[in-house]
Design an enzyme around this catalytic site. Structure first.
Site, short mmCIF file in Angstrom:
data_model
loop_
_atom_site.label_atom_id
_atom_site.label_comp_id
_atom_site.label_asym_id
_atom_site.label_seq_id
_atom_site.Cartn_x
_atom_site.Cartn_y
_atom_site.Cartn_z
N SER A 42 0.74 4.84 -1.21
CA SER A 42 1.98 4.05 -1.05
C SER A 42 2.34 3.07 -2.04
O SER A 42 2.62 3.25 -3.27
CB SER A 42 1.56 3.35 0.52
OG SER A 42 2.96 2.98 1.09
N ASP A 177 4.79 9.16 3.36
CA ASP A 177 3.65 7.73 3.07
C ASP A 177 2.42 8.49 3.25
O ASP A 177 1.85 8.76 4.65
CB ASP A 177 4.03 6.78 3.64
CG ASP A 177 3.17 5.68 3.37
OD1 ASP A 177 2.04 5.54 3.13
OD2 ASP A 177 4.13 4.79 2.85
#
Length: 281
Positions: A42, A177
């Site tokens: 991320s 993600d």
């Protein structure tokens, strides 16, 4: 930890809290400690990519500090609003009988264009520092490690927070993600060849009980991610023992989308790294 032993750094996800990774890396480099392997998830992917492509990190932080990042990416003030907008977009798509992949993702397009510049349009294969970006397969739930092709593409996949950005297509997969499956990728940096690992955890504590139904839905995901992260970290400690160090910059009070607090997060990262350096090296 000993200097000279191949060091890997695992940079975890946490939205704006992940700017602390800049501070950690800057402090390590100023102390003459250069990580040889990097794995990220991320926001850790965005910061780690900057390091891997050879960006001047202090200068980059100064540049980012002059940008209104929320406007750059079209990000709402809170994640509750992100979810609300996503639900509205989903309903509009259903009314027009069009799936999400035909609707496009303006925020993702902005992110990818930004990351092209951010990563100098380099490819994984061109870099001297081995690294990998961790993402999640939207169809199977599997962890996917991206380490080939355009760097900005792998970073976008790792940072594609559901509801905020659309999924990234890679090898006939739709990736989102990586924090959903491996928010602190110690095992990934081990597999690259690191003999010792510094893991930078920027996840926040769960905090008070949410007051809205949207907040409750988000909390369920947070609880799952926290528990999965705890289990993975326990396993890593069992494998590495004293060769694993985990630092947690003081960024708990910084919200997921509070990008305007970049300087605060960077300084927290520097402080935690200074303490780790004096203790470990």
């Amino acid at each position: 930890m000993k200097r000279g032993v191949p060091l890997g750094v695992a940079l975890g996800g946490g939205g704006a809290r992940g700017f602390a990774h800049f501070g950690v890396l800057i402090e390590l480099l100023e102390a003459g400690i250069r990580p040889e392997f990097v794995a990220w998830t991320s926001m850790g992917a965005i910061v780690g990519a900057a390091y891997a492509v050879g960006q001047d990190l202090p200068q980059l932080v100064r540049v980012l500090g002059h940008l209104e990042l929320k406007k750059v990416f079209g990000v709402p003030e809170s994640y509750d609003r992100v979810v609300g907008q996503a639900l509205a977009e989903s309903l509009w798509g259903r009314l027009r009988n069009r799936p999400w992949w035909e609707e496009g993702s303006p925020r993702l397009s902005r992110l990818r264009e930004f990351l092209k510049l951010f990563t100098k349009e380099m490819w994984f294969e061109d870099l001297e520092i081995p690294f990998v970006a961790v993402a999640a397969d939207l169809a199977t739930g599997e962890e996917v490690r991206v380490n080939e092709g355009a760097v900005h593409h792998g970073v976008a996949a790792s940072a594609a927070l559901p509801g905020l950005f659309g999924p990234v297509q890679w090898r006939k997969r739709y990736l989102v993600d990586g924090g959903l499956v491996n928010n602190l990728p110690v095992d990934a940096v081990e597999e690259l060849g690191a003999r010792s690992v510094l893991a930078v955890n920027v996840s926040a504590s769960l905090g008070p009980v949410p007051k809205t139904l949207v907040g409750l839905a988000l909390r369920a995901q947070e609880i799952t991610a926290h528990e999965l992260g705890r289990v993975k970290l326990d396993l890593a400690r069992g494998r590495l023992g004293p060769r694993l160090a985990v630092i947690h910059p003081d960024v708990d009070e910084i919200g997921l989308l509070e990008f305007e607090r970049l300087d605060e997060a960077v300084e927290a990262g520097r402080e935690s790294a200074r303490a780790a350096i004096s203790r470990l090296w």
